[in-house]
Motif scaffolding. Structure first.
Motif, PDB file in Angstrom:
ATOM      1  N   ASN A  71      98.447  28.412  -7.853  1.00  0.00           N
ATOM      2  CA  ASN A  71      97.887  27.155  -7.431  1.00  0.00           C
ATOM      3  C   ASN A  71      96.762  27.196  -6.698  1.00  0.00           C
ATOM      4  O   ASN A  71      95.880  26.495  -6.554  1.00  0.00           O
ATOM      5  CB  ASN A  71      99.120  26.571  -6.776  1.00  0.00           C
ATOM      6  N   ARG A  72      96.768  28.043  -5.573  1.00  0.00           N
ATOM      7  CA  ARG A  72      95.769  28.276  -4.575  1.00  0.00           C
ATOM      8  C   ARG A  72      94.305  28.531  -4.990  1.00  0.00           C
ATOM      9  O   ARG A  72      93.375  28.250  -4.431  1.00  0.00           O
ATOM     10  CB  ARG A  72      96.036  29.071  -3.444  1.00  0.00           C
ATOM     11  N   ASN A  73      94.345  29.068  -6.336  1.00  0.00           N
ATOM     12  CA  ASN A  73      93.154  29.714  -7.059  1.00  0.00           C
ATOM     13  C   ASN A  73      92.431  28.539  -8.036  1.00  0.00           C
ATOM     14  O   ASN A  73      91.589  28.648  -8.651  1.00  0.00           O
ATOM     15  CB  ASN A  73      93.285  30.899  -7.580  1.00  0.00           C
ATOM     16  N   VAL A  74      93.239  27.399  -7.993  1.00  0.00           N
ATOM     17  CA  VAL A  74      92.480  26.467  -8.909  1.00  0.00           C
ATOM     18  C   VAL A  74      92.067  25.375  -8.212  1.00  0.00           C
ATOM     19  O   VAL A  74      92.729  24.820  -6.979  1.00  0.00           O
ATOM     20  CB  VAL A  74      93.811  26.054  -9.706  1.00  0.00           C
ATOM     21  N   PHE A  75      90.705  25.022  -8.127  1.00  0.00           N
ATOM     22  CA  PHE A  75      89.968  23.953  -7.802  1.00  0.00           C
ATOM     23  C   PHE A  75      89.813  22.792  -8.689  1.00  0.00           C
ATOM     24  O   PHE A  75      89.350  22.872  -9.432  1.00  0.00           O
ATOM     25  CB  PHE A  75      88.618  24.289  -7.139  1.00  0.00           C
ATOM     26  N   PRO A 123      94.831  30.164   3.459  1.00  0.00           N
ATOM     27  CA  PRO A 123      95.551  30.278   2.222  1.00  0.00           C
ATOM     28  C   PRO A 123      95.714  29.299   1.370  1.00  0.00           C
ATOM     29  O   PRO A 123      96.260  29.336   0.403  1.00  0.00           O
ATOM     30  CB  PRO A 123      97.132  30.394   3.250  1.00  0.00           C
ATOM     31  N   SER A 124      95.273  28.145   1.780  1.00  0.00           N
ATOM     32  CA  SER A 124      95.282  26.939   0.584  1.00  0.00           C
ATOM     33  C   SER A 124      94.066  27.255  -0.267  1.00  0.00           C
ATOM     34  O   SER A 124      93.786  26.548  -1.387  1.00  0.00           O
ATOM     35  CB  SER A 124      95.373  25.573   1.199  1.00  0.00           C
ATOM     36  N   LEU A 125      92.911  27.932   0.250  1.00  0.00           N
ATOM     37  CA  LEU A 125      91.737  28.041  -0.542  1.00  0.00           C
ATOM     38  C   LEU A 125      91.809  29.292  -1.449  1.00  0.00           C
ATOM     39  O   LEU A 125      92.949  30.187  -1.251  1.00  0.00           O
ATOM     40  CB  LEU A 125      90.599  28.056   0.351  1.00  0.00           C
ATOM     41  N   SER A 126      90.783  29.591  -2.175  1.00  0.00           N
ATOM     42  CA  SER A 126      90.905  30.783  -2.960  1.00  0.00           C
ATOM     43  C   SER A 126      91.099  32.351  -2.718  1.00  0.00           C
ATOM     44  O   SER A 126      90.694  32.501  -1.456  1.00  0.00           O
ATOM     45  CB  SER A 126      89.818  30.708  -4.189  1.00  0.00           C
ATOM     46  N   ARG A 151      83.909  41.189  -1.712  1.00  0.00           N
ATOM     47  CA  ARG A 151      84.820  40.360  -1.829  1.00  0.00           C
ATOM     48  C   ARG A 151      84.621  39.380  -2.962  1.00  0.00           C
ATOM     49  O   ARG A 151      83.460  38.662  -3.037  1.00  0.00           O
ATOM     50  CB  ARG A 151      85.238  39.373  -0.521  1.00  0.00           C
ATOM     51  N   VAL A 152      85.435  39.212  -4.076  1.00  0.00           N
ATOM     52  CA  VAL A 152      85.157  38.514  -5.041  1.00  0.00           C
ATOM     53  C   VAL A 152      86.232  37.526  -5.101  1.00  0.00           C
ATOM     54  O   VAL A 152      87.424  37.697  -5.078  1.00  0.00           O
ATOM     55  CB  VAL A 152      85.093  39.235  -6.395  1.00  0.00           C
ATOM     56  N   SER A 153      85.722  36.334  -5.590  1.00  0.00           N
ATOM     57  CA  SER A 153      86.756  35.018  -5.465  1.00  0.00           C
ATOM     58  C   SER A 153      87.508  35.107  -6.921  1.00  0.00           C
ATOM     59  O   SER A 153      87.041  35.418  -7.798  1.00  0.00           O
ATOM     60  CB  SER A 153      85.895  33.884  -5.311  1.00  0.00           C
ATOM     61  N   ARG A 154      88.902  34.504  -6.655  1.00  0.00           N
ATOM     62  CA  ARG A 154      89.619  34.669  -7.817  1.00  0.00           C
ATOM     63  C   ARG A 154      89.712  32.978  -8.356  1.00  0.00           C
ATOM     64  O   ARG A 154      90.305  32.641  -9.382  1.00  0.00           O
ATOM     65  CB  ARG A 154      91.139  35.004  -7.790  1.00  0.00           C
ATOM     66  N   GLY A 155      88.962  32.218  -7.557  1.00  0.00           N
ATOM     67  CA  GLY A 155      88.951  30.708  -8.024  1.00  0.00           C
ATOM     68  C   GLY A 155      88.253  30.589  -9.190  1.00  0.00           C
ATOM     69  O   GLY A 155      87.462  30.879  -9.746  1.00  0.00           O
ATOM     70  N   VAL A 156      89.169  29.407  -9.846  1.00  0.00           N
ATOM     71  CA  VAL A 156      88.593  28.717 -11.121  1.00  0.00           C
ATOM     72  C   VAL A 156      88.392  27.252 -10.764  1.00  0.00           C
ATOM     73  O   VAL A 156      89.301  26.339 -10.254  1.00  0.00           O
ATOM     74  CB  VAL A 156      89.782  28.975 -12.092  1.00  0.00           C
TER      75      VAL A 156
END
Lengths: 156, 205
Positions: B57-61, B98-101, B127-132
């Motif tokens: 969940n934290r990796n989804v924007f 912790p709430s961001l990616s 560092r590479v983001s896992r964010g989607v």
């Protein structure tokens, strides 16, 4: 015997126009190189939205166009946004056939690079756009390009 | 003596012919270059392939646009003016919120794909983001706003790429010389914008 002196002409000599054709030819070649042939006549009104992060569409021969907008002749065709493919108004169901025909007309090696350019009026609602996108997904035309005008700064 | 040479052709009308051609091309051609936002649509759903792994969940924007063109960003009302900054903050996560990616280092990741290993070699251990980014719109959303949102999201990613390029190579992303460096940065900061199936809550007007 008196001699009448011939009056000398006061006008300046004519400018040579011999190089005029060359100049015009140069202009001609400039326009031939920088422009593209108009392929279709638009039946729908399209004002492209603006964006800053645009990419140029390369290989124009591999681009097929889908136009969506309100018909120009609103009294004949109504004021609801319509889809135009090639030179005719079309329905959602015609898209898969259109994509297949476009794919067939291109060289086999180039087929994975076919891009569908969506030229959509900015006042259109997303409903019809989504339908078109779903139809493109079904017919496996996955590379799309939302046609936009490039601006330096976007007014949000 | 009679000259054997052919009489000279009068070239006086050459200019007129060229003018005619010029005007023909001016009328029949267009000058506009095709520009726009290029995106890949997801391939059609195949029921036989297993569903992709769940993303934390934290990796989804998530960005939602409703039929009145209002934004909901990460479950809070959003604003298009701040969307770019918000996206950058989510992807970069400078304070390790912790709430961001998540921001794992290349070396911390369990497995790397071929492309990622190349990027690791070129860029070093970064560092590479896992964010989607997940974008969802309503059928009543206006196309103009949709494009603006797409544009802001792309702008955020392009800015991050630029910053990374400046940090590592000292030049901006567009000015990078080698294709490998560009590809490495593209791998490290991918343009991951997934589009969910649209909703029809606002009614199709």
């Amino acid at each position: 015997m008196a001699k009448f002196q011939k009056k000398k002409s006061t006008s300046s000599p004519a400018i040579s126009t011999a190089s005029l054709p060359d100049i015009i030819f140069m202009l001609l070649f400039f326009f031939m190189v920088t422009t593209t042939m108009r392929e279709t006549t638009l039946f729908v009104k399209i004002v492209s939205p603006e964006a800053t992060e645009v990419q140029k569409l390369e290989k124009k021969a591999l681009v097929s166009y889908i136009y969506i907008g309100t018909p120009l002749q609103a009294n004949v065709y109504g004021s609801e946004p319509r889809i135009q493919l090639n030179d005719a108004f079309s329905n959602i169901s015609d898209i898969s056939e259109f994509v297949a025909a476009e794919r067939e007309s291109k060289d086999e090696a180039d087929r994975p690079f076919i891009t569908t350019s969506l030229r959509i009026d900015k006042d259109t609602k997303m409903g019809i756009v989504t339908d078109v996108k779903q139809e493109l997904r079904k017919s496996n035309a996955l590379r799309i390009n939302y046609s936009t005008r490039q601006v330096g700064n976007l007014k949000l | 003596m009679i000259s054997k040479q052919a009489p000279e052709v009068n070239a006086g009308s050459m200019a007129d012919i060229a003018f005619l051609l010029l005007i023909f091309f001016l009328v029949t051609t267009t000058m506009d270059v095709d520009k726009g936002l290029t995106r890949m649509l997801p391939p059609p759903l195949d029921p036989s392939t297993p569903p992709p792994p769940e993303i934390k969940n934290r990796n989804v924007f998530s960005v939602l646009i409703n039929s009145r063109d209002q934004l909901l960003v990460k479950n809070a009302p959003g604003n298009i003016e701040t969307l770019r900054e918000q996206t950058k903050e989510f992807l970069l996560n400078p304070n390790n919120d912790p709430s961001l990616s998540e921001q794992p280092l290349f070396s911390e990741r369990s497995s790397l794909s071929e492309k990622e290993r190349l990027a690791y070699e070129i860029l070093g251990d970064i560092r590479v983001s896992r964010g989607v980014i997940s974008l969802q719109n309503d059928r009543g959303t206006s196309y103009d706003v949709y494009i603006k949102v797409q544009n802001e999201l792309a702008a955020a990613i392009n800015e991050i790429r630029n910053e990374l390029a400046v940090e590592i190579f000292g030049v901006e992303f567009d000015k990078l010389r080698s294709e490998e460096q560009m590809e490495a940065i593209r791998t490290a900061v991918p343009m991951r914008i997934s589009e969910a199936e649209p909703k029809d809550v606002g009614g199709n007007k």
